[in-house]
Write a protein that holds these residues in place. Structure first.
Motif, PDB file in Angstrom:
ATOM      1  N   PRO A 173      -4.361  -4.728  15.240  1.00  0.00           N
ATOM      2  CA  PRO A 173      -4.970  -3.194  15.062  1.00  0.00           C
ATOM      3  C   PRO A 173      -5.606  -2.864  13.681  1.00  0.00           C
ATOM      4  N   PHE A 174      -4.947  -3.442  12.933  1.00  0.00           N
ATOM      5  CA  PHE A 174      -5.673  -3.316  11.399  1.00  0.00           C
ATOM      6  C   PHE A 174      -6.515  -4.047  10.776  1.00  0.00           C
ATOM      7  N   SER A 175      -6.853  -5.090  11.761  1.00  0.00           N
ATOM      8  CA  SER A 175      -7.788  -6.132  11.200  1.00  0.00           C
ATOM      9  C   SER A 175      -9.310  -6.085  11.772  1.00  0.00           C
ATOM     10  N   ALA A 176     -10.018  -4.616  12.141  1.00  0.00           N
ATOM     11  CA  ALA A 176     -11.189  -4.593  12.632  1.00  0.00           C
ATOM     12  C   ALA A 176     -11.597  -3.182  12.089  1.00  0.00           C
ATOM     13  N   SER A 177     -12.881  -2.949  11.976  1.00  0.00           N
ATOM     14  CA  SER A 177     -13.543  -1.757  11.859  1.00  0.00           C
ATOM     15  C   SER A 177     -13.129  -0.759  10.810  1.00  0.00           C
ATOM     16  N   ILE A 178     -12.712   0.243  11.155  1.00  0.00           N
ATOM     17  CA  ILE A 178     -12.467   1.177  10.112  1.00  0.00           C
ATOM     18  C   ILE A 178     -11.239   0.900   9.433  1.00  0.00           C
ATOM     19  N   MET A 179     -10.258   0.506   9.752  1.00  0.00           N
ATOM     20  CA  MET A 179      -8.765  -0.010   9.499  1.00  0.00           C
ATOM     21  C   MET A 179      -8.999  -1.030   8.460  1.00  0.00           C
ATOM     22  N   GLN A 180      -9.814  -2.093   8.888  1.00  0.00           N
ATOM     23  CA  GLN A 180     -10.099  -3.256   7.930  1.00  0.00           C
ATOM     24  C   GLN A 180     -10.678  -2.736   6.704  1.00  0.00           C
ATOM     25  N   ARG A 181     -11.883  -1.700   7.122  1.00  0.00           N
ATOM     26  CA  ARG A 181     -12.545  -1.352   5.761  1.00  0.00           C
ATOM     27  C   ARG A 181     -11.920  -0.668   5.037  1.00  0.00           C
ATOM     28  N   ALA A 182     -10.930   0.377   5.582  1.00  0.00           N
ATOM     29  CA  ALA A 182     -10.112   1.146   4.433  1.00  0.00           C
ATOM     30  C   ALA A 182      -9.298   0.257   3.736  1.00  0.00           C
ATOM     31  N   GLN A 183      -9.029  -0.799   4.132  1.00  0.00           N
ATOM     32  CA  GLN A 183      -7.914  -1.863   3.115  1.00  0.00           C
ATOM     33  C   GLN A 183      -8.897  -2.463   2.401  1.00  0.00           C
ATOM     34  N   ASP A 184     -10.196  -3.007   2.710  1.00  0.00           N
ATOM     35  CA  ASP A 184     -10.950  -3.744   1.792  1.00  0.00           C
ATOM     36  C   ASP A 184     -11.583  -2.753   0.722  1.00  0.00           C
ATOM     37  N   LYS A 185     -11.657  -1.393   1.057  1.00  0.00           N
ATOM     38  CA  LYS A 185     -12.029  -0.475  -0.157  1.00  0.00           C
ATOM     39  C   LYS A 185     -10.931  -0.022  -0.763  1.00  0.00           C
ATOM     40  N   GLY A 186      -9.707  -0.644  -0.462  1.00  0.00           N
ATOM     41  CA  GLY A 186      -8.528  -0.081  -1.498  1.00  0.00           C
ATOM     42  C   GLY A 186      -8.126   1.036  -1.114  1.00  0.00           C
ATOM     43  N   HIS A 187      -8.310   1.983   0.065  1.00  0.00           N
ATOM     44  CA  HIS A 187      -7.726   3.179   0.305  1.00  0.00           C
ATOM     45  C   HIS A 187      -6.507   3.087   0.752  1.00  0.00           C
ATOM     46  N   VAL A 188      -5.639   1.869   1.500  1.00  0.00           N
ATOM     47  CA  VAL A 188      -4.825   1.851   1.975  1.00  0.00           C
ATOM     48  C   VAL A 188      -4.491   0.508   1.822  1.00  0.00           C
ATOM     49  N   GLU A 189      -2.705   0.115   1.499  1.00  0.00           N
ATOM     50  CA  GLU A 189      -2.370  -1.112   1.572  1.00  0.00           C
ATOM     51  C   GLU A 189      -1.302  -1.074   2.938  1.00  0.00           C
ATOM     52  N   ILE A 190      -1.598  -1.784   3.880  1.00  0.00           N
ATOM     53  CA  ILE A 190      -0.546  -2.164   4.967  1.00  0.00           C
ATOM     54  C   ILE A 190       0.084  -3.289   4.769  1.00  0.00           C
ATOM     55  N   HIS A 191       1.578  -2.978   4.759  1.00  0.00           N
ATOM     56  CA  HIS A 191       2.495  -4.344   4.711  1.00  0.00           C
ATOM     57  C   HIS A 191       3.251  -4.164   5.975  1.00  0.00           C
ATOM     58  N   VAL A 192       3.513  -5.346   6.700  1.00  0.00           N
ATOM     59  CA  VAL A 192       4.364  -5.657   7.741  1.00  0.00           C
ATOM     60  C   VAL A 192       5.395  -6.639   7.214  1.00  0.00           C
ATOM     61  N   HIS A 193       6.592  -6.000   7.756  1.00  0.00           N
ATOM     62  CA  HIS A 193       7.986  -6.708   7.340  1.00  0.00           C
ATOM     63  C   HIS A 193       8.680  -6.895   8.606  1.00  0.00           C
ATOM     64  N   ASN A 194       9.055  -8.334   8.593  1.00  0.00           N
ATOM     65  CA  ASN A 194       9.633  -8.866   9.833  1.00  0.00           C
ATOM     66  C   ASN A 194      10.986  -8.638   9.507  1.00  0.00           C
ATOM     67  N   ILE A 195      12.005  -7.369  10.429  1.00  0.00           N
ATOM     68  CA  ILE A 195      13.158  -7.220  10.354  1.00  0.00           C
ATOM     69  C   ILE A 195      14.015  -8.602  10.129  1.00  0.00           C
ATOM     70  N   ARG A 196      13.631  -9.522  11.154  1.00  0.00           N
ATOM     71  CA  ARG A 196      14.280 -10.786  11.515  1.00  0.00           C
ATOM     72  C   ARG A 196      14.690 -11.564   9.805  1.00  0.00           C
ATOM     73  N   ASP A 197      13.755 -11.434   9.005  1.00  0.00           N
ATOM     74  CA  ASP A 197      13.746 -12.105   7.849  1.00  0.00           C
ATOM     75  C   ASP A 197      15.061 -11.742   6.981  1.00  0.00           C
ATOM     76  N   TYR A 198      15.507 -10.344   7.154  1.00  0.00           N
ATOM     77  CA  TYR A 198      16.628  -9.926   6.596  1.00  0.00           C
ATOM     78  C   TYR A 198      17.813 -10.042   7.294  1.00  0.00           C
ATOM     79  N   SER A 199      17.965 -10.785   8.386  1.00  0.00           N
ATOM     80  CA  SER A 199      19.257 -10.890   9.158  1.00  0.00           C
ATOM     81  C   SER A 199      20.070 -11.985   8.471  1.00  0.00           C
ATOM     82  N   THR A 200      21.284 -11.608   8.157  1.00  0.00           N
ATOM     83  CA  THR A 200      22.139 -12.711   7.640  1.00  0.00           C
ATOM     84  C   THR A 200      22.838 -13.630   8.484  1.00  0.00           C
TER      85      THR A 200
END
Ligand code: ADE
Length: 224
Positions: A16-43
């Motif tokens: 969803p964030f790797s095309a068109s307006i969302m991708q451009r918004a990231q490329d131009k530095g208007h937004v940083e989107i970080h996706v975190h996998n909750i499973r990585d925090y399971s002990t």
């Protein structure tokens, strides 16, 4: 703006964030989107992130520990304007909510799954609960993508003049008027004469009337 999204299914948020307006918004530095996998925090030794619900009943519940671990790590690094939980029992999202959220510096969005998350997460960390409509999705990821898209396009500089958010439906509680492009006639179906007239004030007036008519016909609730 920085947006952190917490999910057990990060694959759902790849495109969803790797095309068109969302991708451009990231490329131009208007937004940083970080996706975190909750499973990585399971002990848990099996990296489990869910468990049976207390009291019995069908459906698994996302456990408190791994979610609390991601949230606490992130809030120790920066302060968040809101920590949002996507849920069908939240407030139904409207344009005015998106306008408000677009002024944020840091947003965190938690996606629910299965029966949802342990209620204590909602009580102790969540500041806003958002639904994207009165229907149930398999998880909060697609809903989170909707919120991010609707919010990011409002950040100044993301849209150019041609796609300006100011003329969007809902921005002034009116639906948008109909639009046409070439050819002026197709199978005998004609573009309204006024749009070909070059008379800009008359075109503007026609558009306003059409927007009002459309809103009266389709969404009279917006005019209340
Ligand atoms: N998760 C499942 N259904 C949802 C909805 N309608 N809105 C937000 N999050 C959801």
């Amino acid at each position: 703006m920085r947006i952190d999204i917490l999910t057990v299914l990060p694959q759902l948020l790849e495109s969803p964030f790797s095309a068109s307006i969302m991708q451009r918004a990231q490329d131009k530095g208007h937004v940083e989107i970080h996706v975190h996998n909750i499973r990585d925090y399971s002990t848990d030794k099996h990296k489990n992130v869910d468990d049976y619900q207390y009291g019995g009943g069908a459906g698994m519940v996302l456990s408190i520990e791994p979610i609390a671990a991601v949230i606490e790590k992130l809030i120790s690094e920066r302060s968040y304007d809101d920590i949002i939980y996507m849920t069908p029992d939240g407030k139904v999202l409207e344009q005015s909510d998106c306008n408000t959220l677009s002024l944020s510096k840091n947003l965190m969005i938690l996606c629910g799954h299965y029966k949802g998350v342990d209620e204590r997460i909602r009580e102790h960390y969540i500041t806003k609960e958002i639904s994207i409509g009165s229907y149930v999705l398999s998880g909060g990821e697609l809903a989170a993508a909707v919120v991010v898209d609707a919010v990011v396009r409002l950040i100044p500089g993301v849209l150019n003049d041609e796609t300006s958010a100011l003329t969007d439906s809902f921005q002034d509680n009116l639906l948008s008027p109909p639009v046409y492009t070439r050819p002026p006639e197709f199978k005998g179906w004609k573009v309204p004469e006024i749009l070909l007239s070059g008379n800009l004030p008359a075109i503007e007036k026609w558009r306003e009337e059409q927007a009002l008519q459309r809103t009266q016909d389709r969404r009279p609730d917006l005019l209340d």
